[in-house]
Each structure stands twice: as C-alpha cells, then as structure tokens.
Write an enzyme that holds these catalytic residues in place. Structure first.
Site, PDB file in Angstrom:
ATOM      1  N   TYR A 124       0.868  -1.157  -0.036  1.00 16.65           N
ATOM      2  CA  TYR A 124      -0.042   0.001  -0.034  1.00 16.65           C
ATOM      3  C   TYR A 124       0.888   1.306   0.014  1.00 16.65           C
ATOM      4  O   TYR A 124       0.842   1.855   1.087  1.00 16.65           O
ATOM      5  CB  TYR A 124      -0.962   0.106   1.331  1.00 16.65           C
ATOM      6  CG  TYR A 124      -1.924  -0.997   1.156  1.00 16.65           C
ATOM      7  CD1 TYR A 124      -2.428  -1.675  -0.083  1.00 16.65           C
ATOM      8  CD2 TYR A 124      -2.718  -1.367   2.384  1.00 16.65           C
ATOM      9  CE1 TYR A 124      -3.376  -2.789   0.062  1.00 16.65           C
ATOM     10  CE2 TYR A 124      -3.632  -2.377   2.483  1.00 16.65           C
ATOM     11  CZ  TYR A 124      -3.893  -2.994   1.458  1.00 16.65           C
ATOM     12  OH  TYR A 124      -4.798  -3.938   1.512  1.00 16.65           O
ATOM     13  N   PRO A 145     -16.298  -2.673   2.636  1.00 16.53           N
ATOM     14  CA  PRO A 145     -17.566  -2.958   2.819  1.00 16.53           C
ATOM     15  C   PRO A 145     -18.510  -1.853   2.641  1.00 16.53           C
ATOM     16  O   PRO A 145     -19.710  -2.197   2.532  1.00 16.53           O
ATOM     17  CB  PRO A 145     -17.580  -2.921   4.483  1.00 16.53           C
ATOM     18  CG  PRO A 145     -16.402  -2.139   4.651  1.00 16.53           C
ATOM     19  CD  PRO A 145     -15.620  -2.299   3.510  1.00 16.53           C
ATOM     20  N   LEU A 146     -17.982  -0.897   1.816  1.00 18.46           N
ATOM     21  CA  LEU A 146     -19.041   0.107   1.384  1.00 18.46           C
ATOM     22  C   LEU A 146     -18.700   0.310  -0.189  1.00 18.46           C
ATOM     23  O   LEU A 146     -19.083   1.329  -0.682  1.00 18.46           O
ATOM     24  CB  LEU A 146     -18.776   1.447   1.993  1.00 18.46           C
ATOM     25  CG  LEU A 146     -19.017   1.610   3.327  1.00 18.46           C
ATOM     26  CD1 LEU A 146     -18.433   3.060   4.031  1.00 18.46           C
ATOM     27  CD2 LEU A 146     -20.332   1.296   3.954  1.00 18.46           C
ATOM     28  N   GLY A 168     -16.627   3.260  -1.023  1.00 12.13           N
ATOM     29  CA  GLY A 168     -17.364   4.374  -0.984  1.00 12.13           C
ATOM     30  C   GLY A 168     -18.552   4.307  -1.712  1.00 12.13           C
ATOM     31  O   GLY A 168     -19.464   5.352  -1.395  1.00 12.13           O
TER      32      GLY A 168
END
Length: 332
Positions: free
Chosen positions: A56, A209-210, A213
């Site tokens: 990352y 999980p979204l 976004g």
C-alpha cells in the site's frame, strides 16, 4: 466500541479501520501528518483494529513515496499495547497493476521482516498471505506462518482472497484466525463460505464494505473524473457513467432503509453485515474525520434478524448482476 474475536485468537473492535486509502489507490496520498492524525482519530472513536499491507504505497503531492506501513506504525506507536495491527505480504505489483504473488518461504520472510521494520514493532498481531500463489500449496504457506509464530514475529495468521478449499487445507495445518474478502451489499458471493468459516471458527474481515465508498450514497463522480494513474475508482465498474445510472434503485432503497433506522446509508451498510454474523469485522477506510466518526457509530446500530432478512430480500430483488460480475472481475 464492542469487540469481536478473530478465530478465538485476537480481540478487536467490531469495526476496524482500513488504512490503505490514506496513501494508496484513492489519488494523491494524504500528507503524512494528516494520515497519522486520521488513524489516531479512529483510535479515539473506538477502533482498535488497523489494517495495512506491504504494497500500500503511493505518492504525496510533492512526488515522494507514501508508505502506508510507516504511517500506521508512527500513528499507533503511542498506543501499541491497546491495538491490533494487521498487515499483508507475499505479493508485488507487476505491469498494468497486475498482482504478482510469491508465497515462497524466502519471499514471505523478506516481506515480514520489511513490515516489522516499517511498522517499528517486534511482533505483528495478524499477518496475511495477501493472495494465494499458484506455485505454493496452502499447507506449505501454513507451515511458513507456523514458523513465524514460533519465532514470535507474528501472533496469528490469516489469508486474503482465497477459496474455501484453500482456507480449509491451510487451517488444518496451522489455525487460521481470519480471512479477508471483498464483502458488501454489492458483493455477497462469499456468503457461500459462511458455513465453512463458522465450522472452522474463522472470522471474516470484510474489505471494501462500502464498495469503495459507493454505498455511502454520496459519490457523484464517474470513472473519467478520477486520476487515471493514482485512483483505482477510475477503473472500478460501479463508477462508470452507465452503472451510476443503473445504481439509483440500489441507492434509493438504501437511503429509504437508512432513514427508518435514523442512520446514514454507510452506517446501515456496516450495521447490516455486523448483525448478520458475530464473526464479521468490516474495515472501512476514509481520509475524512467526519466519515471516521460516522463509520464508528455504525457499531451501535442494532438490526434484528428479521430486519437483516428483509434487507437481504430487498437486495435480492434489485438488478445487481452487472455490479456483481464486474466486482468479481476487479477482485481478482
């Protein structure tokens, strides 16, 4: 914030904090001091589980390299004994953002030693094989991780983006605490693994999980409005102009359900998965203070099993096939 168990081995906040977006995949990296502050704000809001990875990395506005593990380590050093740090190794980036896995013992050890140094810790709480390596059997990887545990370099290990058979075989060799998979209202195909995870006492750490976004229901930009090099949303299927139009049925349904619980769409999305199983731990990430507070508050929203089932039925009735197939392709 309430806590959850990762395979009976680690205790973490019910909602973790995904640190990736502070330096990687969402455009120019947040300035280092600001990234450190966002992580510390997450801790202040009750998050005790922080997720990062060796790969990352990104670029700051001045062009210098932004290293996520460095940011995480600096932010959490003052509270090291109060948090669980998870990181991942065993992959590198190839051409055109292609993931190149290497789970050889030598590669994993090199990755682990680098992560320990960048994080500034003696032991990593949860260490993931970031992606299965076709050249290595799961038993071999599990043996390598078992060696790291015996050496005290990691406390527990986990697997990301693997099949049920791979996970089961690895777990038989050395107990797996968690698996990390893409899981959200738009990405539900891993629910077929739930019986196996329950049987083996393995937690599901839900990344995106979204839906990157999307399920916050506040995004309006499309793929052509994001940085083509630094922002992965420029290549994500849910953000194409065509699919943004097709998404309105989902977004409107989500907004209606959220109002019923006096919650935001993002909070309802997180609460939905928290209330499905006691061993699911979502790890939303954000660079905004307001969203950190909003996401943390989702842990206080309770849905009955009847309400969860109602949401599932509503989702089943929406035409999400285009999103599901595209998200599966992206997740590879």
């Amino acid at each position: 914030m309430q806590t959850r168990s990762l395979g009976g081995q680690l205790t973490v906040s019910a909602i973790g904090f995904g640190c990736m977006g502070l330096s990687h995949a969402y455009g120019v990296a947040l300035e280092r001091k600001d990234g450190i502050r966002r992580i510390q704000e997450a801790f202040e809001h009750g998050h005790t589980f922080f997720d990062t990875a060796e790969v990352y990395t990104g670029r700051y506005a001045d062009g210098s390299v932004a290293v996520n593990e460095d940011i995480v380590g600096a932010a959490l050093r003052p509270v090291r004994d109060k948090v669980v740090i998870a990181t991942k190794g065993g992959i590198s980036w190839g051409d055109n953002y292609e993931v190149v896995p290497d789970a050889s013992p030598q590669s994993l050890r090199s990755s682990l030693e680098g992560s320990l140094k960048r994080l500034g810790v003696d032991t990593i709480d949860l260490y993931y094989q970031h992606k299965p390596d076709p050249a290595r059997e799961p038993e071999e990887v599990a043996q390598t991780m078992s060696t790291f545990i015996r050496e005290g370099k990691i406390r527990s290990w986990a697997i990301s983006n693997a099949t049920a058979d791979y996970i089961r075989r690895a777990n038989a060799e050395c107990k797996v605490a968690a698996v990390q998979m893409r899981y959200s209202m738009m990405a539900r195909w891993h629910e077929s693994m739930f019986p196996m995870l329950e049987e083996c006492n393995i937690a599901l750490v839900a990344y995106s999980p979204l839906a990157n976004g999307f399920l916050s229901a506040v995004q309006t930009a499309t793929t052509d409005q994001y940085d083509k090099e630094l922002d992965y949303r420029s290549r994500m299927p849910q953000y194409t102009a065509e699919n943004m139009k097709k998404s309105m049925a989902l977004i409107n349904t989500l907004r209606t359900m959220a109002r019923e619980k006096n919650a935001t769409p993002a909070q309802l999305s997180l609460a939905w998965m928290l209330c499905k199983k006691p061993w699911i731990v979502p790890i939303p990430g954000t660079s905004k203070s307001k969203r950190i507070a909003e996401n943390a508050a989702a842990a206080d929203i309770l849905l009955s099993q009847e309400e969860v089932a109602r949401i599932d039925t509503l989702l089943d009735g929406l035409d999400l096939a285009v999103f599901g197939e595209a998200e599966k392709a992206w997740a590879k």
